[in-house]
Design a protein around this motif. Structure first.
Motif, PDB file in Angstrom:
ATOM      1  N   GLY A  41       8.762  -0.106  -7.046  1.00 50.30           N
ATOM      2  CA  GLY A  41       9.290   1.012  -6.971  1.00 50.30           C
ATOM      3  C   GLY A  41      10.656   0.976  -5.944  1.00 50.30           C
ATOM      4  N   CYS A  42      10.969   1.891  -5.475  1.00 49.99           N
ATOM      5  CA  CYS A  42      12.293   1.997  -5.079  1.00 49.99           C
ATOM      6  C   CYS A  42      12.370   1.629  -3.457  1.00 49.99           C
ATOM      7  N   GLN A  43      13.457   1.740  -2.872  1.00 53.65           N
ATOM      8  CA  GLN A  43      13.682   1.215  -1.363  1.00 53.65           C
ATOM      9  C   GLN A  43      12.931   1.995  -0.449  1.00 53.65           C
ATOM     10  N   GLN A  44      12.455   3.198  -0.656  1.00 43.13           N
ATOM     11  CA  GLN A  44      11.916   4.025   0.134  1.00 43.13           C
ATOM     12  C   GLN A  44      10.382   3.412   0.276  1.00 43.13           C
ATOM     13  N   ASN A  45       9.946   2.979  -0.927  1.00 48.60           N
ATOM     14  CA  ASN A  45       8.631   2.402  -1.092  1.00 48.60           C
ATOM     15  C   ASN A  45       8.510   1.088  -0.076  1.00 48.60           C
ATOM     16  N   GLU A  46       9.838   0.330  -0.194  1.00 49.09           N
ATOM     17  CA  GLU A  46       9.843  -0.729   0.595  1.00 49.09           C
ATOM     18  C   GLU A  46       9.806  -0.408   2.198  1.00 49.09           C
ATOM     19  N   ILE A  72      -7.536  -7.230   3.468  1.00 49.98           N
ATOM     20  CA  ILE A  72      -7.172  -6.007   3.086  1.00 49.98           C
ATOM     21  C   ILE A  72      -5.973  -6.075   2.031  1.00 49.98           C
ATOM     22  N   ILE A  73      -6.263  -5.236   0.907  1.00 52.11           N
ATOM     23  CA  ILE A  73      -5.021  -5.284  -0.145  1.00 52.11           C
ATOM     24  C   ILE A  73      -4.435  -3.855  -0.381  1.00 52.11           C
ATOM     25  N   VAL A  74      -3.480  -3.879  -0.181  1.00 51.54           N
ATOM     26  CA  VAL A  74      -2.728  -2.621  -0.158  1.00 51.54           C
ATOM     27  C   VAL A  74      -1.491  -2.625  -1.414  1.00 51.54           C
ATOM     28  N   ILE A  75      -1.718  -1.693  -2.382  1.00 49.54           N
ATOM     29  CA  ILE A  75      -0.930  -1.448  -3.488  1.00 49.54           C
ATOM     30  C   ILE A  75      -0.050  -0.302  -3.259  1.00 49.54           C
ATOM     31  N   ASN A  76       1.039  -0.478  -2.744  1.00 48.64           N
ATOM     32  CA  ASN A  76       2.145   0.643  -2.797  1.00 48.64           C
ATOM     33  C   ASN A  76       2.796   1.086  -4.105  1.00 48.64           C
ATOM     34  N   THR A  77       2.442   2.007  -4.568  1.00 55.32           N
ATOM     35  CA  THR A  77       2.800   2.359  -5.802  1.00 55.32           C
ATOM     36  C   THR A  77       4.026   3.229  -6.293  1.00 55.32           C
ATOM     37  N   ALA A  84       5.691   1.773 -15.035  1.00 59.75           N
ATOM     38  CA  ALA A  84       5.310   1.265 -13.621  1.00 59.75           C
ATOM     39  C   ALA A  84       3.935   1.391 -13.353  1.00 59.75           C
ATOM     40  N   GLU A  85       3.473   2.778 -13.715  1.00 59.14           N
ATOM     41  CA  GLU A  85       1.769   3.373 -13.603  1.00 59.14           C
ATOM     42  C   GLU A  85       1.109   2.378 -14.488  1.00 59.14           C
ATOM     43  N   GLN A  86       1.342   1.948 -15.414  1.00 60.27           N
ATOM     44  CA  GLN A  86       0.424   1.345 -16.318  1.00 60.27           C
ATOM     45  C   GLN A  86       0.228  -0.234 -15.581  1.00 60.27           C
ATOM     46  N   ARG A  87       1.449  -0.865 -15.138  1.00 61.65           N
ATOM     47  CA  ARG A  87       1.230  -2.114 -14.535  1.00 61.65           C
ATOM     48  C   ARG A  87       0.459  -1.943 -13.315  1.00 61.65           C
ATOM     49  N   VAL A  88       0.432  -0.860 -12.558  1.00 63.25           N
ATOM     50  CA  VAL A  88      -0.310  -0.670 -11.332  1.00 63.25           C
ATOM     51  C   VAL A  88      -1.821  -0.434 -11.946  1.00 63.25           C
ATOM     52  N   PHE A  89      -2.151   0.011 -12.896  1.00 62.74           N
ATOM     53  CA  PHE A  89      -3.555   0.196 -13.359  1.00 62.74           C
ATOM     54  C   PHE A  89      -4.027  -1.231 -13.918  1.00 62.74           C
ATOM     55  N   GLY A  90      -3.263  -1.984 -14.626  1.00 64.73           N
ATOM     56  CA  GLY A  90      -3.630  -3.283 -14.846  1.00 64.73           C
ATOM     57  C   GLY A  90      -3.991  -4.133 -13.784  1.00 64.73           C
ATOM     58  N   ILE A 107      -9.761  -2.485  -0.646  1.00 66.31           N
ATOM     59  CA  ILE A 107      -8.590  -2.424  -1.718  1.00 66.31           C
ATOM     60  C   ILE A 107      -8.056  -0.914  -1.565  1.00 66.31           C
ATOM     61  N   CYS A 108      -6.889  -0.817  -0.935  1.00 66.55           N
ATOM     62  CA  CYS A 108      -6.220   0.508  -0.747  1.00 66.55           C
ATOM     63  C   CYS A 108      -5.118   0.600  -1.843  1.00 66.55           C
ATOM     64  N   LEU A 109      -4.876   1.803  -2.331  1.00 62.83           N
ATOM     65  CA  LEU A 109      -3.879   2.405  -3.329  1.00 62.83           C
ATOM     66  C   LEU A 109      -2.997   3.337  -2.512  1.00 62.83           C
ATOM     67  N   CYS A 110      -1.755   3.249  -2.643  1.00 60.18           N
ATOM     68  CA  CYS A 110      -0.898   4.377  -1.997  1.00 60.18           C
ATOM     69  C   CYS A 110       0.292   4.583  -2.497  1.00 60.18           C
ATOM     70  N   GLY A 111       1.100   5.367  -1.905  1.00 60.86           N
ATOM     71  CA  GLY A 111       2.471   5.750  -2.734  1.00 60.86           C
ATOM     72  C   GLY A 111       2.587   6.946  -3.745  1.00 60.86           C
ATOM     73  N   CYS A 112       3.527   7.068  -4.399  1.00 63.91           N
ATOM     74  CA  CYS A 112       3.906   8.100  -5.159  1.00 63.91           C
ATOM     75  C   CYS A 112       2.849   8.160  -6.170  1.00 63.91           C
ATOM     76  N   MET A 113       2.254   7.338  -6.730  1.00 64.11           N
ATOM     77  CA  MET A 113       1.282   7.326  -7.902  1.00 64.11           C
ATOM     78  C   MET A 113      -0.029   8.063  -7.194  1.00 64.11           C
ATOM     79  N   ALA A 114      -0.231   7.691  -6.071  1.00 64.99           N
ATOM     80  CA  ALA A 114      -1.774   8.000  -5.366  1.00 64.99           C
ATOM     81  C   ALA A 114      -1.598   9.540  -5.411  1.00 64.99           C
TER      82      ALA A 114
END
Length: 469
Positions: A41-46, A72-77, A84-90, A107-114
């Motif tokens: 995603g965007c620069q704010q996610n970065e 630790i794996i962190v996926i910031n979505t 973009a969501e389908q890529r994350v789910f995959g 395994i951690c999932l965060c960000g807007c999708m979460a």
């Protein structure tokens, strides 16, 4: 105006104490643990990922680009588009194999999708190898959640619907030593009918100018050369603060900080882009001559249904004003093709805006419905094939304009920032013009981070090539 909720310093200190507790645990492990932070995603996610890395660093983790090596794996979505969501789910689904090989991997999932209830529910029910799910509003509590996972069994979900807050004092590990992101505000109040951001990032809330200025001052002292001020709508900055200050005033204060660096900002909303802002840009010598001003559609009926709260004529008037004050301004924008109910005749108005404004570059998208937004419930009779045809017409027109704009650079000498390495054998470095145009040059990598004069020798629709002077 609702006052912004500030997380008390004592609560941030408590999170740092959780970091210290985790660090004591990791110090007992056979080898230094590594973390993998993957950002979409965007620069704010970065920028958010840089704070996550800051916390992880305090917890005793190093960093890796390999999921296999990570403890630790962190996926910031991102939740802006369905693709973009389908890529994350995959990608998250594929991590089940990592979990089977190394059950102790978190395994951690965060960000807007979460933060989207539908996505969080799907993760909870169908991706049981994911240990932690949290939204942007809970990021400041990341150490406490990790400490809990390491000392107790079970999964953690922190995705409550809340307006959001601001927490200062979170450590940062930046990915770059040349460019830096500085968030000046969070959230959005605009509620464009197609956009999920206000629902997942909360209401607009501005950081205090003193905190922003201190961060930029530190970056300037550390030698950063390209500093981008971030917000979903930076032009709304300051409206929720007790002491009155607007974005133009903030720009002037950042510009007064000593140092040789460029100031960029994004994103701007046309309804709040004022002549005062353009005048501040013109007089502040460090502010880069570039403006990203999304117009999204060129037809007034479509803009009204989008809830953009600006008209085509108002947008064009602002473009005229900024070009009068900054003749060499580089203009970029966003366009959505195929918004529900848009006809091809209405789409033609978008093409006419391109022809009139002649943007240097565009970010173009075919409409992607986001569940939970008004646009997702609208009738959408246009076949995708027709949308794709219109999209191709739009990109063809913009490609031609971009190519012509870039060709005009040939023969000119431009002061550029050498900012990266290229995989081009002949041009091994990348650089950026003040207007953020990509330039490929040959040179010694030791020059990275320097401003250098570059003679432009070639161009295509995507980038420029040049020679160091």
């Amino acid at each position: 105006m609702e006052r912004t909720t500030i997380i008390p310093p004592a609560q941030v200190e408590e999170q740092l104490s959780h970091c210290a507790a985790v660090a004591r645990l990791t110090a007992q492990w056979p080898e230094k643990p590594l973390a993998f932070v993957d950002t979409y995603g965007c620069q704010q996610n970065e920028a958010d990922s840089e704070r996550i890395r800051g916390y992880l660093d305090k917890m005793g983790f190093g960093f890796t680009d390999s999921e296999e090596q990570a403890r630790i794996i962190v996926i910031n979505t991102c939740a802006i588009r369905e693709h973009a969501e389908q890529r994350v789910f995959g990608n998250v689904g594929a991590l089940v194999h990592v979990k089977r090989r190394r059950p102790d991997t978190l395994i951690c999932l965060c960000g807007c999708m979460a933060q989207r209830p539908q996505a969080a529910r799907k993760i909870r029910e169908s991706y049981r190898h994911v240990d932690l799910v949290f939204g942007p509003q809970a990021l400041w509590q990341f150490p406490e959640m990790i400490h809990g996972l390491l000392t107790r069994r079970g999964r953690t979900f922190s995705v409550e619907d809340e307006a959001g807050s601001i927490a200062e004092g979170i450590p940062v590990v930046r990915q770059d030593k040349i460019k830096a992101w500085v968030s000046i505000m969070y959230g959005c109040n605009n509620f464009c009918s197609y956009c999920i951001v206000p629902y997942v990032r909360g209401r607009e809330r501005s950081r205090k100018p003193g905190d922003i200025l201190a961060e930029v001052r530190q970056l300037a002292q550390e030698g950063y050369k390209d500093i981008t001020l971030l917000g979903q709508n930076v032009n709304s900055y300051g409206k929720d603060l007790d002491d009155p200050i607007d974005f133009a005033g903030l720009l002037e204060q950042v510009n007064a900080i000593p140092g040789d660096f460029l100031i960029r900002f994004m994103t701007s909303h046309p309804k709040d882009a004022t002549r005062k802002l353009f005048e501040a840009m013109a007089k502040c010598e460090k502010v880069a001559p570039v403006l990203h001003l999304p117009f999204q559609a060129g037809n007034d009926r479509v803009l009204k249904v989008m809830n953009r709260r600006h008209t085509r004529a108002e947008y064009l008037e602002k473009i005229k004003a900024v070009r009068t004050l900054i003749p060499d301004i580089v203009l970029t924008s966003d366009v959505i093709v195929g918004f529900p109910g848009e006809t091809t005749a209405e789409f033609e108005d978008t093409l006419r805006v391109l022809e009139e404004v002649r943007f240097d570059a565009l970010f173009t998208f075919i409409f992607s419905p986001r569940p939970g937004t008004p646009a997702a419930e609208m009738d959408d009779p246009m076949p995708r094939e027709e949308k794709l045809q219109n999209f191709n017409r739009l990109t063809a027109l913009q490609d031609a304009i971009s190519e012509e704009k870039h060709a005009a650079y040939i023969g000119k000498t431009v002061r550029c920032l050498l900012d990266g390495l290229s995989d081009d054998d002949r041009c091994n470095l990348t650089a950026r013009t003040p207007g953020n145009r990509l330039v490929r040059v040959a040179g010694d990598p030791s020059a990275l981070g320097q401003f250098r004069d570059v003679k432009i020798t070639g161009a295509n629709k995507w980038s420029l090539t040049g020679e160091l002077i």
